[in-house]
Every structure is written in C-alpha cells, then in structure tokens.
Write an enzyme that holds these catalytic residues in place. Structure first.
Site, PDB file in Angstrom:
ATOM      1  N   PRO A   7      41.350 -38.337 -63.242  1.00 53.36           N
ATOM      2  CG  PRO A   7      39.607 -39.264 -62.022  1.00 53.36           C
ATOM      3  CD  PRO A   7      40.361 -39.403 -63.307  1.00 53.36           C
ATOM      4  NE  ARG A   8      43.981 -32.221 -58.687  1.00 56.17           N
ATOM      5  CZ  ARG A   8      43.786 -31.123 -57.998  1.00 56.17           C
ATOM      6  NH1 ARG A   8      43.775 -31.164 -56.683  1.00 56.17           N
ATOM      7  NH2 ARG A   8      43.618 -29.980 -58.609  1.00 56.17           N
ATOM      8  CG  ASP A   9      42.601 -41.243 -57.657  1.00 56.31           C
ATOM      9  OD1 ASP A   9      42.233 -40.545 -58.621  1.00 56.31           O
ATOM     10  OD2 ASP A   9      41.905 -42.157 -57.183  1.00 56.31           O
TER      11      ASP A   9
END
EC number: 1.3.5.1
Lengths: 250, 640
Positions: free
Chosen positions: B331-333
């Site tokens: 995921p992006r984070d």
C-alpha cells in the site's frame, strides 16, 4: 541559467486595446516548465506592485486542458503533442526572444492578458455530446461486448482535453476537430450510436451558433493538437452529418 | 468533557444496512422536486455526478466551479483506475473482500458501514460509466479488462489507458452538460464559493465571487452540497492542481461543520522528484506502474554510478525484500515511508538524491516493448516530456509527494455534516478511507457518493423541506456574510507588504511537509505550530496583492486560499499531536514497532477526531466518533 526575452500580450479586458509588453528574465533554468517561468516573472511583477500576467492553467500535467497560449505563433509552443504546461525551458536557448499571446478566436472572448473564455466549447457538448442515460438506467457492463480495437479507437477520440488549440491554430477558427472527436467517440460505441443522427446535427449547428468558422481541411488543427486527435474524425463527422440530413425522415 | 458524535448508522447486519436505509428513506414526489433547489459546489466526479443525478430526478441544481469549465476539475488527473467488486476475473473477489481490503488498507480507522457501502455500490458505477460511453480497456473478446493495484491480491481495477479519471470525469461532465441543456442545472463556472450562509442554523446558501468580474453573488437553496475536493495542495508541492483548495470546506468549518482527521494526508509513492526551488508541482506517475515496475535503490550509500551500470546483486529491491507477499504493490503509505527510509539513509538517487528507481527492464524483457507501451505508453511519454529521459532505456526516478486528503468534513452515514442541510461528498468528506486510501478507490468514492448515495440521502433530507419557500437572498444573514467576505478581500489588498501569497504558501508547505508529512513527532509538531503562528502573523502584515477586487485578480484568489491554509495547517498539527499512535499515513516516530512499522493503539485511539471551530485556530474543540467494528476484528496490518 538562461537569459530569456519575453514579449507578452497584455490587455485589461475584451473592450480595451491590448499590446505586447517586453520583459527580460536573467535566471531561467532549463528544467523549469514554461509556466514556472511565467510564475517567476509574476512574482517579480507582484513584488514591484505591478499586475501579474493573467494566464489560464490548473493541473500542470497536461490533462485538464485549461492552459494554452500561442508561443511564437504556435499553439502550446514548439513541441509536438504537448500542452503549454508540459513544455520545458530546455526547448529554448539562452538569449531567445519568445512571443506569448492568447488563443485568439471570436468564439473565445478575451478575459484578461492571456486568459480567455472557452465556454463555447461547453455549449457544444451541452447541445448533444453525451449518451442520454440517466443514473440507474445502465445495464450490466459486460452485456454489450465492445471489440478491443473499437474501444481503443473510441479512446483515441475521447482523449481530447478541450484546450482549444485546434481553434486557435485554424485560419477559420473552426472547432471541427473538437466537435468531431466527441461525435466519433460516441458513434463508435454501441452505447452512443442510437443518438448519432440527432447528435451530429445538434452539435454542428451549435458550433456554428457559437461563432466558430467552417473547416476547409487545412489540417493545421491536427498538427497542433496536444492529444494527437486525427482529422479523420472530421471526415467522419461530415459523413455522419450528410447521412443524417439525407436520411432525416427515414 | 468529550463530545461523542452519532453517525446515524442504520440497524441490521453490515450487508443489509444500505438496503435497510433505502427502504426507510423518505421520498419527494416528482412534482414537488421542481420546487426544491440544491447548490453543488465543485464539478469533479463527485460534484458533477451528484448535480447531474439530482437534476435527472427533477431538482433544480446550481453547479459551481472555479475553473473555466467543469471538465477541468482535478478528478481529470487520476490515472490508474477505478475499483469495483465485479469478480470478472473469478479470482476470489467479492463485496466483502473489497470492503475488508479497504478497511484494512485504511488501518481500521474508517467507518465500517460506509466502507461496506462503498464496495457494495462499486459494481453499479462500472455499469453507469460504460453506459455513458467511457472507453474502458477491453479484452480482445470485447469484455472489460482488469488489473491489480496496491494493497490487494485480486484484479478489480478497471481502467481507460492511463487516463481513467479523465474519461470518468468526461462521462459525468457530459451528464451534467446534458442537464444544463434541459435547464435543470444552472452552471456557474469561474465562480468561487467564499462563504456559507446559515439561516437559523441551517445551510441556506453561499456567497460566491465571479472570478472574471470580481462581482459578489448570493445564491440561496434548500440544501448545499460541498464537493470541492481535497487539500493536499496545502503542502504546495503536491500532485494536485494549482487551484485545488480547502476554502469551501474551511469556511463551512468556521460556520460550524466539524473537520475530521485533518492530518491524514496520503503521500503518494510514485511521483516525479523535485528538481529545483522554482518547481510548482510534483507530477504523479500512476500506481499502476508498480504492476510491472520494480522499485530499488543501490545497495551501498552514495553510489554515483548510472542505474544501468549497477549490477543486479548490488541493487536492493527493498519492497520485495521487506514485504514478500505484496512486494512492489505494498500500500501507498508503506511504499512512501520505505522510500523515505532509503532516501534518509543516503541511498537516494538523482541530482538531489531524493528519489528511488522504478525499473521496467524485467517487464520489457518478459512482455516486450509493445505490451508495456499499450499498458503505460502515455505515462512513459509524460515522463519523457517532463524529464527528457526515455524510461524504456533506463529506470524512472520517482519520489513521494503529497496527494490525497483522507481527512475532510465530518459527515454522518447520510453524508450530512454537523450543519443541518450541508452535505459533503467525495474527497471533501472524510468517511471511507480511514488513515490510508487504497489506489483506485478515490474515483470510486467520488462517483458512489455522487451517483448512488447522495440522491437517496439528500432526498431524505429534502422531503422535510417541501413546505419551506425559496431562500430569501436578502435575509440579513446574507448581508452579513457578504460584508465579511468583502472586508477580507479589502484587507488583503490594503496590507501592501512585500511577500506574495505564493511565497507564503511555499514556506507553509515545506514546514508542513517536514514536520507533519510522512513522519511526525511531538517535538516537531509543537515546533511546527509555533512556526505556523509566526508565519500567519507575517501573512497578515506582509502580504502583497496588487490590483483590486472588482476585476480578474488571480493574486487575490490565491491570497484567500493561502489564508485558509494557514489556519488548517495548525489544525493538522494539533490533530497529529493528539493522536499518540501510528496508523496508516499517520506515522508518529514515538509509536513504532521494533521493525519500524506503524504501531496502532486501538484501546485509546479507535475513533475519528472531529474538530469544532472555536473562535480561533489555536483552540479547536475535539469531538470523537468512536469506531465500532461489528463485523471484523481490527488486526495488525501486515503485508509481509
């Protein structure tokens, strides 16, 4: 670092008289975008309590279609298939003089400096550039298969960003490329085909009503289009227009 | 004393809540709808789809945008795709799976019922968009094609080359323009909402400035919908458009709408790195690139060799190493934070050593250039336009940049804010993504709110408004609001200092990115609050705006937006400070595991913070919406 001379069109509003004003920037980086170069000029102007140059822009990644000026007489400047915001100063040389003007067409009234009003393009879409489907009416998406090459061709036309460079590049100020791209996209897809006859007549009429000129097939629009929209769209529009006129009551 | 908010979540099991709501919701008969007026601010996917859908139902809609055409709204820039639980791939997808992925992706900090509804309505959107003529990618058979996105293990992402946002937006823009043609929508382009007007505590209209003439206008309605997007532009350098702003939601906040989780900003991992001081934006390169691109840095610090000269064994594919199950599709984070770690360790690449490589050489070898070009051609072209580099020959350089606001106006299940009659949809609200949004869920949320949720919930509200006459725009509350707005503009013009709004914005942005960006600490946040106050003081005394308010004046527009950013920035820091845990995009350095992963504290922080304006930016009041998980048990979020 480069030294750049600018001759920028300044005009208070559509009623007043405009003219070129000269500016020189000494510290332009090659990596700057063209609009960042204008930002730099504007910060200098504002700091001297002068009015900055008004220009249209928003996403700065070539997709919103809001930016667009004539750079040395070419819509969006020297690079092919590139919006003004995606043009970088490495396309120019130290010591260059750059002429910057707004997109000019009677259907694009000037707001101030390089800022123009392109709502005439919205009006063309409003006259028929859609599939008349209400929210909730849609059938399951896979019930109507669409061949890959048809979907891809529709996309090629749908890619238009509505910047108006085609109009600004046309000696007749015609919006034929813009209008025909939407007509073609919707005609290619089974969802849009049902309304083609009505759509093409409404949109072509609206184009005329907005004050755009006629197409005389010079193809300048395609050359300057940032999205590489083909003039074949115009041919299809003409074909569909004639067909719907001939078959009007059949 | 803490106040707890009631989100009005319908009764029943998770999968039946939305149908139960629709069963009970009040209706307005077709001949009464034409008596009711609705204002919709913003014409992105949420605003345009809501305005078009409401007009189709028969309501009178006034639609506002600050751009010169509704088609310019920043939804246009979303590239990679839109998620939907169609399970066309037969790879194990379902509404529940999509709901769970979204909830987990948001680190169990979103409202269960809203997230479920998002997944539940997702399939309808693909049907609607296809019917509008959105040219989604197709298989050779003619059926719709899917690809995979970060944080999931199924392929549920629909796309239209790298321009999915543009094509979806054109679909809803065209639906909107069709209603303009019927006269059910009045369109106000180049108009900016500068205040919300409340009469007896209810949202009854707005004050808008015509940006072409400078004229102030009053618009009344039975309800106001804000669809004004996110405020990641507060960091100045971001993936957002130059005009993106928080003024509509912030001014509503100052009138009583609570702001929820304002500090949760998604920092997108795959953007073009900053190359100089003059830079105005960081262009996003779609997350879809991570399907085939591999992210790496040189194994050793300060490696000055060219990417192609570094042999395979001296490269560190750190995402594949740290998160083997998800690899480059973490995921992006997590992807952003990992990039920052590598850059901070001195392994960054590029002139400013602020980037990591995104490498396609293996995919090019495996599939050939044609396939890669078909999948990502426009992104490779864009990369070349901006950097002058051909990514078919050498890896792209990418770095994290501010992108999406998970926070926004607090709304209940009906998407109504804490102001009666004021709704917030799309990125302007806070509800569905928790502390981190999954890729390809933002287009979805905007559309689901606008096409499928608001038409029901707003109607439920309007059913009680039939008896109320049209709003009188000569009411003293309109006078007061207009006066205040005019005074503020005059103040900006009268300051006559020597710093431009843009210069203030850059200073604020870099302060915020540094101390309230990818990682936050008590010490940093306290310092940031101090610095922001100083900056705000200087802004009041030293701003320069030439020209006047009765004409086109983009400097004046910017000044208003930056003034609001100056206040939100403080609230973001206060919000980040009170949340003594790490979750999703909110990473407090004090709260991490031994391996450096986010350490959530469900016992203390399983709530959404909803801040109430209290006279000045320094003293907001904290309200809480406790997150109740009926259907899932929050787990430690692992992508290993």
């Amino acid at each position: 670092m480069m030294k750049i001379h600018l001759k920028i069109w300044r005009q208070k509003n559509s009623q007043s008289k405009g003219g070129f004003k000269e500016y020189t920037l000494d510290d332009v980086h090659q990596e700057m975008s063209f609009l960042e170069m204008l930002d730099m000029l504007n910060i200098k102007l504002v700091k001297k309590a002068e009015r900055p140059v008004e220009f249209d822009h928003d996403c700065r990644e070539g997709i919103c279609g809001q930016c667009g000026v004539m750079i040395n007489g070419i819509a969006h400047g020297p690079l092919k298939n590139t919006t003004t915001c995606q043009l970088h100063m490495r396309s120019f040389n130290d010591g260059d003089t750059i002429y910057v003007e707004p997109f000019k067409a009677s259907a694009f009234p000037l707001v101030r400096d390089l800022k123009i009003n392109r709502s005439s393009l919205d009006n063309i879409i409003s006259s028929g550039g859609y599939v008349s489907v209400d929210t909730g009416q849609a059938p399951e998406a896979n019930t109507i298969p669409i061949a890959n090459e048809i979907a891809e061709a529709a996309f090629d036309s749908a890619a238009c960003i509505g910047c108006g460079a085609c109009v600004a590049s046309c000696k007749n100020s015609s919006a034929a490329l813009f209008t025909s791209a939407k007509i073609t996209q919707l005609e290619l897809l089974p969802q849009g085909q049902k309304e083609t006859r009505k759509r093409v007549v409404a949109m072509v009429n609206q184009m005329e009503e907005e004050g755009f000129g006629h197409c005389t097939n010079t193809e300048a629009c395609e050359v300057e289009c940032p999205e590489d929209i083909s003039v074949l769209n115009i041919a299809r529009m003409n074909y569909e227009y004639n067909k719907s006129k001939i078959l009007r009551n059949k | 004393m803490e106040n707890h908010l009631n989100a009005k979540i319908p009764e029943g099991p998770l999968s039946e809540k939305w149908s139960n709501y629709k069963k009970e919701a009040k209706l307005v008969s077709p001949n009464n709808r034409k008596k009711l007026e609705v204002i919709v601010v913003g014409t992105g996917l949420a605003g345009a789809s809501a305005a078009a859908s409401l007009a189709e139902m028969g309501y009178n809609v006034k639609s506002f945008c600050f751009q010169d055409s509704p088609r310019r709204a920043h939804s246009v820039a979303a590239q990679g795709g839109v998620n939907a639980a169609k399970n066309y791939k037969n790879d194990g997808d379902s509404v529940y799976r999509m709901f769970y992925d979204t909830l987990k992706g948001g680190d169990f900090r979103s409202r269960e019922a809203n997230t479920y509804r998002l997944a539940e309505c997702s399939a309808n959107l693909i049907d609607q968009a296809t019917a509008q003529g959105v040219p989604f990618a197709r298989e050779y058979s003619g059926y719709l094609r899917n690809r995979s996105f970060g944080g999931v293990q199924v392929s549920r992402t629909f796309y239209a080359r790298g321009q999915t946002g543009q094509q979806l937006l054109l679909g809803s823009y065209q639906a909107l323009m069709r209603q303009v043609n019927t006269g059910k929508v009045n369109l106000y382009a180049r108009h900016e909402m500068l205040d919300l007007v409340l009469i007896e505590g209810k949202a009854k209209g707005i004050i808008a400035r015509n940006l072409d003439t400078g004229k102030m206008e009053r618009h009344g309605a039975h309800a106001v919908v804000l669809a004004s997007g996110g405020f990641g532009k507060i960091y100045y350098l971001s993936t957002l458009a130059m005009g993106c702003n928080a003024s509509a939601i912030w001014r509503a906040h100052r009138k009583g709408a609570f702001m929820a989780n304002p500090s949760w900003t998604q920092i997108h991992p795959t953007c073009l790195p900053q190359s100089g001081e003059y830079q105005s934006k960081l262009t996003l390169m779609s997350e879809s690139l991570r399907n085939d691109g591999r992210i790496w840095v040189p194994r050793d610090k300060n490696d000055t060799r060219k990417a192609n000269d570094i042999p395979e064994e001296e490269r560190d594919y750190y995402l594949e190493r740290k998160y083997p199950a998800f690899g480059n599709l973490a995921p992006r984070d997590i992807a952003s934070r990992s990039a920052k770690e590598q850059i901070d360790e001195g392994k960054g690449v590029g002139v400013l050593k602020n980037a990591v490589y995104l490498d396609f050489s293996r995919a090019l070898k495996e599939y050939g250039k044609d396939i890669i070009e078909e999948r990502y051609g426009n992104l490779f072209t864009m990369y070349k336009k901006i950097t002058g580099i051909d990514a078919y020959l050498e890896p792209m350089k990418i770095s994290p940049a501010a992108h999406f606001s998970m926070g926004g106006l607090w709304v209940d299940y009906e998407l109504m804010t804490t102001i009666h009659g004021l709704f917030a949809i799309g990125e302007a609200n806070f509800s569905d993504h928790g502390a981190n949004r999954l890729g390809a869920n933002s287009l979805l949320q905007a559309c689901v709110d606008g096409y499928f949720v608001l038409p029901y919930t707003l109607q439920n509200f309007l059913a009680d408004e039939i008896k109320n006459p049209k709003t009188d725009i000569h009411h003293p509350e309109f006078d007061k609001a207009e006066e205040a707005v005019k005074n503020q503009l005059e103040e900006f013009l009268a300051t006559k200092g020597n710093k431009t709004a843009e210069e203030f914005h850059k200073l604020l942005g870099s302060e915020l990115y540094d101390k309230c960006g990818l990682s936050r600490s008590r010490e940093g946040l306290e310092k940031a609050i101090e610095n922001i106050r100083e900056l705000r003081k200087e802004f009041k005394e030293n701003l320069i705006v030439p020209g006047d308010a009765s004409e086109v004046n983009s400097e004046l527009e910017k000044a208003g937006r930056v003034a609001d950013y100056m206040e939100i920035a403080e609230l973001m820091c206060i919000d980040a400070l009170q949340r003594e845990e790490s979750c999703g995009a909110h990473f407090r350095t004090e709260y991490q595991t031994e391996e450096g992963e986010a350490k959530r504290d469900d016992a203390r922080f399983s709530y959404s913070s909803a801040w109430e304006w209290n006279k000045n930016p320094a003293t907001p009041i904290l309200n809480k919406e406790t997150l109740i998980f009926e259907s899932v048990t929050p787990s430690v979020r692992s992508y290993k």
